[in-house]
Scaffold this motif. Structure first.
Motif, PDB file in Angstrom:
ATOM      1  N   LYS A  46       0.834  -1.209   0.000  1.00 58.96           N
ATOM      2  CA  LYS A  46       0.000   0.000   0.000  1.00 58.96           C
ATOM      3  C   LYS A  46       0.869   1.259   0.000  1.00 58.96           C
ATOM      4  CE  LYS A  46      -2.216  -1.297   3.765  1.00 58.96           C
ATOM      5  NZ  LYS A  46      -1.681  -2.651   3.865  1.00 58.96           N
ATOM      6  N   THR A  47       1.800   1.318   0.950  1.00 57.46           N
ATOM      7  CA  THR A  47       2.595   2.534   1.094  1.00 57.46           C
ATOM      8  C   THR A  47       3.474   2.750  -0.141  1.00 57.46           C
ATOM      9  OG1 THR A  47       2.561   2.188   3.487  1.00 57.46           O
ATOM     10  CG2 THR A  47       4.154   3.781   2.645  1.00 57.46           C
ATOM     11  N   THR A  48       4.097   1.678  -0.629  1.00 51.08           N
ATOM     12  CA  THR A  48       4.962   1.791  -1.820  1.00 51.08           C
ATOM     13  C   THR A  48       4.147   2.255  -3.034  1.00 51.08           C
ATOM     14  OG1 THR A  48       6.135  -0.134  -0.925  1.00 51.08           O
ATOM     15  CG2 THR A  48       6.740   0.568  -3.127  1.00 51.08           C
ATOM     16  N   ASP A 171       6.463  -8.043 -10.715  1.00 46.46           N
ATOM     17  CA  ASP A 171       7.844  -8.437 -11.020  1.00 46.46           C
ATOM     18  C   ASP A 171       8.150  -9.856 -10.537  1.00 46.46           C
ATOM     19  OD1 ASP A 171       7.477  -7.128  -8.470  1.00 46.46           O
ATOM     20  OD2 ASP A 171       9.636  -7.223  -8.152  1.00 46.46           O
ATOM     21  N   ALA A 201       4.854  -1.735  -8.044  1.00 48.56           N
ATOM     22  CA  ALA A 201       5.034  -0.452  -7.353  1.00 48.56           C
ATOM     23  C   ALA A 201       6.513  -0.080  -7.279  1.00 48.56           C
ATOM     24  CB  ALA A 201       4.419  -0.515  -5.962  1.00 48.56           C
TER      25      ALA A 201
HETATM   26  N1  LIG Z   1       9.099  -7.265  -5.362  1.00 47.95           N
HETATM   27  C1  LIG Z   1       8.285  -6.264  -5.030  1.00 47.95           C
HETATM   28  N2  LIG Z   1       8.236  -5.860  -3.749  1.00 47.95           N
HETATM   29  C2  LIG Z   1       7.389  -4.839  -3.445  1.00 47.95           C
HETATM   30  C3  LIG Z   1       6.584  -4.195  -4.418  1.00 47.95           C
HETATM   31  N3  LIG Z   1       5.846  -3.247  -3.805  1.00 47.95           N
HETATM   32  C4  LIG Z   1       6.169  -3.283  -2.496  1.00 47.95           C
HETATM   33  N4  LIG Z   1       7.117  -4.230  -2.275  1.00 47.95           N
HETATM   34  C5  LIG Z   1       7.754  -4.575  -0.987  1.00 47.95           C
HETATM   35  O1  LIG Z   1       6.811  -5.132  -0.097  1.00 47.95           O
HETATM   36  C6  LIG Z   1       7.102  -4.739   1.253  1.00 47.95           C
HETATM   37  C7  LIG Z   1       5.875  -4.108   1.898  1.00 47.95           C
HETATM   38  O2  LIG Z   1       5.539  -2.895   1.221  1.00 47.95           O
HETATM   39  P1  LIG Z   1       4.691  -1.736   1.889  1.00 47.95           P
HETATM   40  O3  LIG Z   1       4.463  -0.708   0.852  1.00 47.95           O
HETATM   41  O4  LIG Z   1       5.299  -1.304   3.169  1.00 47.95           O
HETATM   42  O5  LIG Z   1       3.339  -2.529   2.214  1.00 47.95           O
HETATM   43  P2  LIG Z   1       2.053  -2.019   3.044  1.00 47.95           P
HETATM   44  O6  LIG Z   1       0.887  -2.684   2.442  1.00 47.95           O
HETATM   45  O7  LIG Z   1       2.039  -0.544   3.132  1.00 47.95           O
HETATM   46  O8  LIG Z   1       2.359  -2.654   4.464  1.00 47.95           O
HETATM   47  P3  LIG Z   1       1.574  -2.369   5.866  1.00 47.95           P
HETATM   48  O9  LIG Z   1       1.278  -0.905   5.942  1.00 47.95           O
HETATM   49  O10 LIG Z   1       2.549  -2.836   6.889  1.00 47.95           O
HETATM   50  O11 LIG Z   1       0.346  -3.229   5.824  1.00 47.95           O
HETATM   51  C8  LIG Z   1       8.281  -3.803   1.160  1.00 47.95           C
HETATM   52  O12 LIG Z   1       9.440  -4.535   1.437  1.00 47.95           O
HETATM   53  C9  LIG Z   1       8.267  -3.326  -0.276  1.00 47.95           C
HETATM   54  O13 LIG Z   1       9.533  -2.970  -0.762  1.00 47.95           O
HETATM   55  C10 LIG Z   1       6.696  -4.653  -5.788  1.00 47.95           C
HETATM   56  O14 LIG Z   1       6.023  -4.155  -6.706  1.00 47.95           O
HETATM   57  N5  LIG Z   1       7.547  -5.699  -6.001  1.00 47.95           N
END
Ligand SMILES: Nc1nc2c(ncn2[C@@H]2O[C@H](COP(=O)(O)OP(=O)(O)OP(=O)(O)O)[C@@H](O)[C@H]2O)c(=O)[nH]1
Ligand SMILES: [Mg+2]
Ligand SMILES: [Zn+2]
Lengths: 224, 116
Positions: A46-48, A171, A201
């Motif tokens: 989500k955040t990414t 990816d 992302a």
């Molecule tokens: N390989 C890959 N990794 C990704 C991608 N997008 C996000 N990540 C990885 O996934 C992990 C979690 O990403 P976040 O963006 O923190 O996920 P989130 O949904 O915000 O997580 P919470 O807020 O903790 O629920 C990180 O290590 C990112 O780098 C992607 O497109 N490809």
């Protein structure tokens, strides 16, 4: 023996929240602020995704983010540092979801009239947030490839309340049995109106199409 | 654990009814919980004990859960069938044009007050 008096109630516990959510939606409409509720499992990206998306949209829309977290403020800080836009942290007090009341309290901390789009990053969870209407104008969710293409079958309510489904981490498709066509079929079985956006992302692939879609949703909503 | 959020909603609703009826203490709250509502009764009663005992109105108040079985209806052959056993596919004619009749409830049925 004590006499027992019974008062019949027969009322859904969600009734008051649904009413509050409708009230909030009407108010946002009159102020011209589009609220997007973003849900997913923990760590699906989500955040990414938001960072990548906001960097493409911030020249076209005035955007703010509300990060709901059980306790930390890591995500709010990250968004602010990586995009420069306003981001605030909502603490849910141990709760696994946000409801309309909590969303309204969060919005009270923003100078609302200065924004076109407010994005709510809900608590990472595929069950609870789907039960509680936040008052958002639309719901979106992220399903990441490692979670599997059968998630719409296992979490039907979540997929039936989201009109935008983002499939993230494309990816890593070569390393998983995730099938995009099967995923699409499963999503549409839950919600025939859903629009699906495969993205990565991290590299930004697919984010342009998603940004266009959101821009269009905001525009259509403002005109109607 | 959306059960905790639901417990706060129950408390809010019961408080309001108690106030309207000038009730000082509630001894039991009866819930109708549908089989496919995603609410886990054990979690609900655990969260209830923790939250209800913080309120004078609800200290020691029991939360009784009555389960409502999930039943679906087939639009093609007009049969009713158990949702948990058969899912979205009609066991009589195999149609997928089915919808839930009941079993999704998260509803406060009634409250009980002991009168001296
Ligand atoms: N390989 C890959 N990794 C990704 C991608 N997008 C996000 N990540 C990885 O996934 C992990 C979690 O990403 P976040 O963006 O923190 O996920 P989130 O949904 O915000 O997580 P919470 O807020 O903790 O629920 C990180 O290590 C990112 O780098 C992607 O497109 N490809
Ligand atoms: Mg995050
Ligand atoms: Zn049938």
């Amino acid at each position: 023996m004590d006499k027992v008096k019974v008062i019949e109630i027969k009322k859904s516990v969600f009734e008051d929240n649904n009413r509050e959510a409708d009230g909030l939606r009407a108010e946002l409409k009159s102020r011209g602020v589009f609220l997007l509720n973003l849900m997913s499992s923990p760590g699906s990206g989500k955040t990414t995704t938001l960072i990548s998306l906001i960097n493409r949209l911030k020249g076209k829309l005035r955007i703010a983010v509300m990060e709901a977290d059980i306790d930390s403020d890591v995500d709010a800080v990250k968004i602010k540092e990586s995009t420069g836009i306003e981001s605030i942290q909502l603490h849910t007090g141990g709760m696994c979801h946000l409801d309309a009341g909590m969303t309204r309290q969060g919005l009270d901390n923003l100078p609302l009239d200065g924004f076109d789009l407010v994005i709510l990053e809900n608590v990472g969870n595929l069950v609870c947030p789907a039960e509680f209407d936040t008052g958002s104008c639309t719901n979106a969710m992220i399903l990441s490839v490692p979670e599997g293409d059968d998630k719409p079958l296992k979490y039907p309510l979540m997929f039936s309340v989201c009109d935008t489904v983002i499939v993230n981490k494309t990816d890593v498709l070569p390393y998983f049995t995730f099938d995009l066509d099967r995923c699409r079929k499963n999503v549409l079985a839950r919600n025939p109106k859903a629009e699906i956006f495969p993205v990565c992302a991290l590299s930004g692939e697919g984010i342009d199409a998603l940004a266009e879609h959101i821009l269009k949703m905001v525009k259509d909503w403002k005109e109607n | 654990m959306h059960e905790l959020g639901i417990v706060f909603y129950i408390i809010r609703d019961v408080k309001q009814v108690a106030e309207e009826n000038s009730v000082k203490h509630v001894s039991k709250v009866v819930m109708n919980i549908g089989e496919v509502s995603t609410v886990v009764p054990e979690y609900l009663t655990d969260c209830w004990r923790w939250a209800a005992d913080k309120e004078d109105l609800l200290r020691g108040c029991e939360l009784e859960v009555q389960t409502i079985g999930a039943v679906s209806f087939c639009e093609d052959c007009k049969t009713e069938f158990g949702t948990v056993a058969h899912g979205k596919t009609c066991p009589c004619c195999g149609s997928g044009k089915t919808y839930l009749l009941r079993g999704n409830e998260v509803e406060i049925k009634e409250i009980e007050i002991k009168e001296e």
